[in-house]
Write a protein that holds these residues in place. Structure first.
Motif, mmCIF file in Angstrom:
data_model
loop_
_atom_site.group_PDB
_atom_site.id
_atom_site.type_symbol
_atom_site.label_atom_id
_atom_site.label_comp_id
_atom_site.label_asym_id
_atom_site.label_seq_id
_atom_site.Cartn_x
_atom_site.Cartn_y
_atom_site.Cartn_z
ATOM 1 N N THR A 126 8.201 53.216 20.025
ATOM 2 C CA THR A 126 7.972 52.622 21.350
ATOM 3 C C THR A 126 8.885 53.251 22.386
ATOM 4 O O THR A 126 8.451 53.561 23.513
ATOM 5 C CB THR A 126 8.184 51.101 21.297
ATOM 6 N N LEU A 127 10.146 53.463 22.035
ATOM 7 C CA LEU A 127 11.062 54.088 22.982
ATOM 8 C C LEU A 127 10.586 55.477 23.386
ATOM 9 O O LEU A 127 10.717 55.882 24.547
ATOM 10 C CB LEU A 127 12.468 54.167 22.377
ATOM 11 N N ARG A 128 10.010 56.194 22.428
ATOM 12 C CA ARG A 128 9.542 57.557 22.717
ATOM 13 C C ARG A 128 8.350 57.573 23.679
ATOM 14 O O ARG A 128 8.055 58.619 24.274
ATOM 15 C CB ARG A 128 9.196 58.272 21.413
ATOM 16 N N GLU A 129 7.690 56.426 23.840
ATOM 17 C CA GLU A 129 6.613 56.353 24.823
ATOM 18 C C GLU A 129 7.152 56.348 26.255
ATOM 19 O O GLU A 129 6.448 56.700 27.200
ATOM 20 C CB GLU A 129 5.777 55.088 24.597
ATOM 21 N N PHE A 130 8.413 55.935 26.398
ATOM 22 C CA PHE A 130 8.983 55.772 27.727
ATOM 23 C C PHE A 130 10.102 56.760 28.047
ATOM 24 O O PHE A 130 10.411 56.970 29.222
ATOM 25 C CB PHE A 130 9.531 54.349 27.883
ATOM 26 N N PHE A 131 10.733 57.328 27.028
ATOM 27 C CA PHE A 131 11.893 58.190 27.235
ATOM 28 C C PHE A 131 11.680 59.535 26.561
ATOM 29 O O PHE A 131 11.128 59.609 25.465
ATOM 30 C CB PHE A 131 13.161 57.526 26.688
ATOM 31 N N SER A 132 12.147 60.594 27.225
ATOM 32 C CA SER A 132 12.036 61.940 26.661
ATOM 33 C C SER A 132 13.077 62.125 25.564
ATOM 34 O O SER A 132 14.068 61.378 25.506
ATOM 35 C CB SER A 132 12.247 62.982 27.757
ATOM 36 N N PRO A 133 12.898 63.113 24.676
ATOM 37 C CA PRO A 133 13.841 63.301 23.574
ATOM 38 C C PRO A 133 15.290 63.456 24.032
ATOM 39 O O PRO A 133 16.208 62.946 23.366
ATOM 40 C CB PRO A 133 13.339 64.577 22.890
ATOM 41 N N ASP A 134 15.514 64.141 25.162
ATOM 42 C CA ASP A 134 16.886 64.341 25.614
ATOM 43 C C ASP A 134 17.496 63.069 26.206
ATOM 44 O O ASP A 134 18.703 63.015 26.442
ATOM 45 C CB ASP A 134 16.962 65.477 26.628
ATOM 46 N N GLN A 135 16.681 62.049 26.424
ATOM 47 C CA GLN A 135 17.187 60.766 26.936
ATOM 48 C C GLN A 135 17.513 59.781 25.823
ATOM 49 O O GLN A 135 18.035 58.707 26.097
ATOM 50 C CB GLN A 135 16.155 60.118 27.863
ATOM 51 N N ILE A 136 17.226 60.138 24.585
ATOM 52 C CA ILE A 136 17.439 59.223 23.461
ATOM 53 C C ILE A 136 18.613 59.709 22.608
ATOM 54 O O ILE A 136 18.577 60.807 22.053
ATOM 55 C CB ILE A 136 16.171 59.102 22.598
ATOM 56 N N LYS A 137 19.659 58.901 22.535
ATOM 57 C CA LYS A 137 20.829 59.190 21.711
ATOM 58 C C LYS A 137 20.829 58.223 20.527
ATOM 59 O O LYS A 137 20.342 57.094 20.632
ATOM 60 C CB LYS A 137 22.119 59.018 22.513
ATOM 61 N N ARG A 138 21.423 58.641 19.420
ATOM 62 C CA ARG A 138 21.420 57.794 18.232
ATOM 63 C C ARG A 138 22.812 57.709 17.622
ATOM 64 O O ARG A 138 23.481 58.725 17.424
ATOM 65 C CB ARG A 138 20.431 58.334 17.196
#
Length: 262
Positions: A99-111
């Motif tokens: 779901t997060l990937r529907e709204f945020f680009s890969p470079d905006q997602i940190k883990r």
């Protein structure tokens, strides 16, 4: 700084909600059908505050999965995917990723990575600064990694000890405009006595549960049944919407826990 939210994510409660983790067993187990009704009212309150709500289906294997806020922290520049502290909740963050990937680009997602633990209920944003609870759910390594991601985005962070309650925001929330609600152990917290907080309302002990509320655009959504908190919010000039949270309180849930907002 006024809120400017356009989206929220919630997840429907599953039937195993009655098995949710709780530190208040004396309150009894939730009534599932009533919890569904209260969740509907919560979604309606979010929509009434002007946000588009993505409603995810229930995860039947995860009793606490309705509390989506603990899966990640969404900032104005990106999202940090959490690692919940309890084994029964560990997979919830992974299951939120599609779901997060529907709204945020890969470079905006940190883990975060082990041995870090961090839950969104321990994170309170105050403008460009983040207060992070050091609690039974969020450890030092979780804070270290989270603060590092924030620094990449130009934000700062500090830890606040959480000794007697579940999460940082269980003990109070920032409703913006310099206004802070605090309860219990946080009434004496040095971090909450700084200049950015123009007004600090010490919530009476009997209304402590009402200290967790959320400002969304021109509204503040709070739990029903806490008149002194509501009166203070209205005195500060907020349009207050109340939602019955009785069934979620039984399993340590509160207003902010039930949604991700940005």
């Amino acid at each position: 700084m006024a809120s400017n939210f356009s989206h929220a994510i919630v997840r429907r409660p599953c039937r195993r909600l009655i098995e949710g983790i709780t530190t208040n067993p004396q309150l009894g187990k939730p009534d599932y059908e009533l919890a569904l009704e209260q969740h509907d009212d919560y979604v309606a309150a979010l929509e009434g505050a002007g946000v588009e709500v993505t409603v995810l289906p229930a995860l039947e294997g995860y009793p606490d999965s309705v509390f989506v806020e603990d899966t990640c922290v969404i900032t104005p520049k990106g999202v940090v995917v959490d690692i919940p502290a309890t084994d029964s909740r560990r997979a919830e963050a992974e299951l939120m990723l599609p779901t997060l990937r529907e709204f945020f680009s890969p470079d905006q997602i940190k883990r975060l990575s082990a041995p870090a633990t961090l839950e969104g209920g321990d994170v309170m944003m105050v403008d460009d600064h983040y207060y992070v609870g050091r609690s039974s759910r969020t450890n030092d390594e979780g804070f270290r990694q989270f603060a590092g991601f924030l620094a990449e985005w130009g934000y700062t962070a500090e830890q606040v000890p959480v000794e007697h309650i579940l999460h940082l925001k269980t003990g109070g929330t920032y409703v913006e405009d310099g206004n802070l609600l605090v309860s219990g152990e946080f009434k004496a917290a040095p971090a909450y006595r700084r200049g950015q907080f123009r007004n600090v309302f010490e919530v009476p002990d009997e209304e402590a549960y009402g200290a967790d509320c959320v400002r969304i655009n021109d509204k503040v959504i709070m739990a029903a049944g806490y008149p002194r908190v509501q009166a203070q919010l209205e005195e500060w000039g907020y349009d207050v919407a109340t939602v019955d949270m009785s069934e979620y309180r039984k399993i340590d849930g509160s207003i902010t826990c039930l949604s991700l907002r940005w």
